[in-house]
Design a protein around this motif. Sequence first.
Motif, PDB file in Angstrom:
ATOM      1  N   TYR A  10       0.827  -1.204   0.000  1.00 57.86           N
ATOM      2  CA  TYR A  10       0.000   0.000   0.000  1.00 57.86           C
ATOM      3  C   TYR A  10       0.865   1.260   0.000  1.00 57.86           C
ATOM      4  N   CYS A  54       0.624   2.755  -3.906  1.00 52.85           N
ATOM      5  CA  CYS A  54      -0.604   3.544  -3.955  1.00 52.85           C
ATOM      6  C   CYS A  54      -0.279   5.035  -4.021  1.00 52.85           C
ATOM      7  N   ARG A  77      -2.182   8.356  -3.383  1.00 49.37           N
ATOM      8  CA  ARG A  77      -3.416   8.853  -2.801  1.00 49.37           C
ATOM      9  C   ARG A  77      -3.762  10.203  -3.398  1.00 49.37           C
ATOM     10  N   TRP A 128      -7.873   6.644  -4.927  1.00 50.23           N
ATOM     11  CA  TRP A 128      -6.554   6.029  -4.934  1.00 50.23           C
ATOM     12  C   TRP A 128      -6.214   5.621  -6.350  1.00 50.23           C
TER      13      TRP A 128
END
Length: 86
Positions: A24, A28, A30, A36
């Motif tokens: 994550y 990822c 954000r 996401w």
Amino acid sequence: MSLEQVDAFYHVVASDTGIYEQYYNSCCIRGFFGIWNWDTKKIVNFAASLGFEFTESDLDIALFESGAGVVQRPTGSSSYEHAHSY
């Protein structure tokens, strides 16, 4: 087969909280309003660091063309699971 490698990778990600957190945090991006975005190149590189071999194209097929592609934390559980349809 590469799709099996993708599935095996997500099984590991879903079954190990520490690896999930690394995945994550590493892969990822954000965005605003809780959106996401996942960097497929980073995912492939992260998977390779764990010994899995597949390409971005393999990942796209496995996650987007098959309708699969979520690693989620089940409600009321501390473990993670990978939902897939291939």
